[in-house]
Write a protein that holds these residues in place. Structure first.
Motif, short mmCIF file in Angstrom:
data_model
loop_
_atom_site.label_atom_id
_atom_site.label_comp_id
_atom_site.label_asym_id
_atom_site.label_seq_id
_atom_site.Cartn_x
_atom_site.Cartn_y
_atom_site.Cartn_z
N UNK A 1 78.46 -3.24 -11.84
CA UNK A 1 79.46 -3.26 -11.41
C UNK A 1 79.81 -4.02 -11.80
N UNK A 2 81.31 -4.65 -12.07
CA UNK A 2 81.67 -5.52 -12.57
C UNK A 2 83.45 -5.59 -12.23
N UNK A 3 84.76 -6.36 -11.84
CA UNK A 3 85.67 -6.86 -11.99
C UNK A 3 86.72 -7.22 -12.97
N UNK A 4 88.03 -6.94 -13.48
CA UNK A 4 87.98 -6.46 -15.06
C UNK A 4 89.20 -7.73 -14.50
N UNK A 5 90.05 -8.06 -15.81
CA UNK A 5 91.02 -9.70 -15.66
C UNK A 5 91.47 -9.45 -14.72
N UNK A 6 92.08 -8.31 -14.89
CA UNK A 6 93.10 -7.75 -14.36
C UNK A 6 93.45 -7.38 -13.00
N UNK A 7 91.39 -7.53 -12.00
CA UNK A 7 91.89 -7.66 -10.41
C UNK A 7 90.82 -5.86 -10.48
N UNK A 8 90.83 -4.95 -11.04
CA UNK A 8 90.29 -3.94 -11.15
C UNK A 8 88.61 -3.65 -11.46
N UNK A 9 88.08 -3.39 -9.93
CA UNK A 9 87.03 -2.81 -10.29
C UNK A 9 86.25 -1.21 -11.40
N UNK A 10 85.39 -2.12 -11.73
CA UNK A 10 84.77 -1.07 -12.53
C UNK A 10 83.28 -0.82 -12.59
N UNK A 11 82.62 0.57 -12.48
CA UNK A 11 82.08 0.55 -11.89
C UNK A 11 81.20 1.50 -12.96
N UNK B 1 96.34 -0.87 -26.39
CA UNK B 1 97.86 0.34 -25.48
C UNK B 1 97.98 1.54 -26.35
N UNK B 2 97.86 1.64 -27.77
CA UNK B 2 97.91 3.06 -28.35
C UNK B 2 96.48 3.62 -27.69
N UNK B 3 95.35 3.62 -27.32
CA UNK B 3 94.21 4.40 -27.37
C UNK B 3 94.54 4.74 -25.84
N UNK B 4 94.27 6.22 -25.32
CA UNK B 4 94.87 6.97 -24.54
C UNK B 4 92.97 6.70 -23.95
N UNK B 5 93.75 6.00 -23.02
CA UNK B 5 91.96 4.97 -22.13
C UNK B 5 91.70 6.48 -21.27
N UNK B 6 92.57 7.57 -20.82
CA UNK B 6 91.34 8.64 -19.95
C UNK B 6 90.72 9.67 -20.88
N UNK B 7 91.40 9.35 -21.63
CA UNK B 7 90.48 10.57 -22.93
C UNK B 7 89.25 10.08 -23.23
N UNK B 8 88.99 8.52 -23.61
CA UNK B 8 88.28 7.69 -24.35
C UNK B 8 87.42 7.25 -23.02
N UNK B 9 87.51 7.39 -21.50
CA UNK B 9 86.59 7.16 -20.87
C UNK B 9 86.20 8.71 -20.86
N UNK C 1 73.73 -3.23 -23.37
CA UNK C 1 74.85 -3.35 -24.94
C UNK C 1 75.99 -2.31 -24.36
N UNK C 2 75.41 -1.02 -24.52
CA UNK C 2 77.03 -0.18 -24.88
C UNK C 2 77.58 -0.30 -23.70
N UNK C 3 77.24 -0.52 -22.18
CA UNK C 3 77.56 -0.78 -20.80
C UNK C 3 79.02 -1.56 -21.31
N UNK C 4 78.45 -2.81 -22.08
CA UNK C 4 78.94 -3.98 -21.78
C UNK C 4 80.49 -3.47 -23.26
N UNK C 5 80.07 -3.16 -24.10
CA UNK C 5 81.10 -2.71 -25.16
C UNK C 5 82.23 -1.47 -24.15
N UNK C 6 81.59 -1.05 -23.16
CA UNK C 6 82.73 -0.32 -22.36
C UNK C 6 83.53 -1.11 -22.03
N UNK C 7 83.00 -1.86 -20.44
CA UNK C 7 83.52 -2.97 -20.46
C UNK C 7 84.56 -3.62 -20.81
N UNK C 8 84.25 -4.35 -22.26
CA UNK C 8 84.71 -5.05 -22.88
C UNK C 8 86.02 -3.90 -23.79
N UNK C 9 86.18 -3.38 -23.69
CA UNK C 9 87.03 -2.14 -24.24
C UNK C 9 87.82 -1.85 -22.82
N UNK C 10 87.48 -1.58 -21.75
CA UNK C 10 88.32 -0.96 -20.57
C UNK C 10 89.30 -2.92 -20.51
#
Length: 504
Positions: free
Chosen positions: A152-162, A72-80, A54-63
């Motif tokens: 292992x997944x692909x974001x809507x913009x085509x980025x690969x996430x692991x 866009x207000x979220x600082x992705x690097x700090x959040x990750x 569930x946590x992994x899915x939440x992180x994927x949706x957040x990305x």
């Protein structure tokens, strides 16, 4: 023959309520512990997997939300970085050209190609979640031998996430939790044993046994014990008290006999040993006759239902219990006196403030002082160090104070007790005096009050008269120290005193 007797005794022990309660509680505790271990072993890991996926899915949706322009207000690097540290995640994001956008761990960056390469099917153990854009699976890295939960997944913009999280922590937690439960089972069973022992003492036996027990005790036969049951009444409590009294008296008399044998060996060359032993046995036999006769008489009264009302039966039970306690106290005091007189007690001498000890004893005696409506005054030094055994010193003070409370009377309009702490200028020793207003002691009685069982007031009832051993104990203790003690008649009362060596 001995093996058969042991087997019979073992069978009898399993019939006892105490053993049954203990075994029942132990079995219940073991079942609960086994159940919890089973839950830990089979359910905790599954719950952990469910929570992490569930946590992994939440992180994927957040990305996805971030790259879709919804957050866009979220600082992705700090959040990750925060998510990776908090959940022990390894996170890697690559663009369409396989260029790293973000990596929380260099190790993860270097091994990701091997994880998703041709050996991927061999490394995958179980697919937990399969969606259009990502999958979550259990995966083993044969290089380091660790199991992981892997997204292992692909974001809507085509980025690969692991995203990867190790399974070692939950496996260790299950092992630690099970070991802790086993340890707690041992402690719980031990505590249960103590609780069962206490509860088992509350069961009592029928009143018919009491008369038989009392008769045997009158002949100093303590082999018969009262069988307890689950009825909560005065007779049941009486049976428990008689058992306790019987055990204590039996142990004490055995100890007295053992002590007599040992004393005879130590001082066999002294001619007075036979006379002293005969005197002691005579004293014990004489003093035990009355309370044992009372116990037997009141027990027979209970058995024959002389009084049918609960209040009278309760009174009978209280009388028997009171006499039993007096017997136990008498024998213990006699034993202590005998050891002191024969020099079989080792004194643990230390330096302490005797004034503090006196104040504590006065505080404990406040109920008796209030009953007599008398106050205690302190005079002399506020602090006085002595070098002595604090236990026996407190016994002397307690006996003197109790004696003063019993004999205090109003004299010339005054009624009080005074404790005076001074230093004897002649020998430099600490001197403690306890004075009470009241009648003087005659010259004839002044020398006899230190003898065992001697009481100045022959008319005192058994409730308030004491055992007559208190001052004998004081005499024996002071004889071991070789210091002065005694009693002095004053104009309006009596002073008892004793001296001890000074402390540092």
């Amino acid at each position: 023959m001995k093996i058969k007797e042991k087997m019979e005794n073992l069978k009898e022990s399993f019939k006892s309520v105490k053993v049954k309660l203990f075994l029942t509680l132990c079995l219940t505790i073991l079942i609960i512990i086994i159940f919890l271990i089973g839950v830990n072993s089979f359910a905790l890991e599954k719950f952990y997997l469910y929570s992490k996926q569930n946590t992994l899915e939440d992180v994927y949706n957040q990305l996805n939300d971030y790259y879709n322009g919804n957050d866009h207000e979220l600082d992705l690097e700090k959040e990750m970085e925060r998510i990776a540290i908090k959940n022990n995640f390894d996170i890697l994001i690559k663009d369409e050209d396989n260029i790293n956008i973000y990596s929380s761990s260099n190790d993860f960056y270097y091994v990701i190609d091997s994880i998703i390469g041709t050996s991927d099917n061999q490394r995958t153990k179980e697919i937990l979640v399969s969606r259009d854009n990502y999958t979550i699976r259990l995966q083993k890295d044969f290089k380091n031998g660790l199991n992981y939960i892997m997204l292992l997944g692909m974001l809507d913009n085509g980025y690969n996430v692991f995203i990867r999280v190790p399974m070692t922590s939950i496996q260790d937690s299950v092992t630690i939790s099970n070991n802790f439960l086993i340890l707690m089972a041992g402690f719980t069973i031990l505590i249960a044993a103590v609780i069962v022992s206490i509860i088992s003492k509350k069961f009592t036996e029928p009143i018919l046994e009491l008369n038989k027990i009392a008769k045997k005790m009158a002949n100093l036969d303590f082999s018969h014990k009262y069988r307890v049951n689950d009825v909560d009444d005065e007779i049941n409590n009486l049976g428990k008290s008689i058992n306790l009294m019987s055990d204590k008296l039996e142990a004490t008399i055995k100890q007295l006999r053992s002590t007599n044998i040992e004393l005879e060996k130590d001082i066999e060359e002294k001619s007075q040993i036979d006379e002293m032993r005969k005197t002691f046995i005579s004293d014990v036999s004489h003093e035990l006759k009355t309370p044992i006769a009372l116990i037997q008489g009141y027990s027979e009264g209970l058995l024959e239902n002389v009084n049918n009302d609960d209040e009278s039966r309760k009174f009978y039970a209280e009388v028997i219990l009171d006499e039993a306690n007096k017997m136990n106290k008498l024998v213990q005091q006699l034993l202590e006196l005998m050891k002191l007189e024969y020099g079989k007690r080792e004194f643990n001498n230390t330096s302490f403030d005797i004034v503090e000890a006196e104040k504590e004893i006065v505080r404990k005696s406040q109920v008796m002082l209030d009953e007599k409506e008398v106050s205690v005054e302190f005079a002399g030094l506020d602090s006085l160090k002595v070098y002595a055994d604090d236990f026996y010193t407190e016994q002397i003070i307690t006996n003197y104070l109790t004696n003063a409370i019993k004999n205090v009377k109003e004299k010339d309009g005054k009624k009080f007790i005074r404790i005076d702490n001074t230093v004897n200028p002649k020998n430099g020793k600490s001197r403690i005096e306890i004075f009470n207003t009241g009648d003087n002691i005659s010259e004839e009685n002044m020398a006899r009050i230190w003898n065992r069982f001697y009481k100045v007031d022959k008319s005192r009832n058994r409730q308030s008269g004491g055992t007559g051993i208190g001052l004998s104990l004081v005499k024996a203790i002071m004889a071991n120290y070789g210091n002065d003690y005694g009693a002095i008649n004053c104009e309006d009362g009596v002073t008892f005193y004793f001296e001890l060596n000074r402390g540092e």
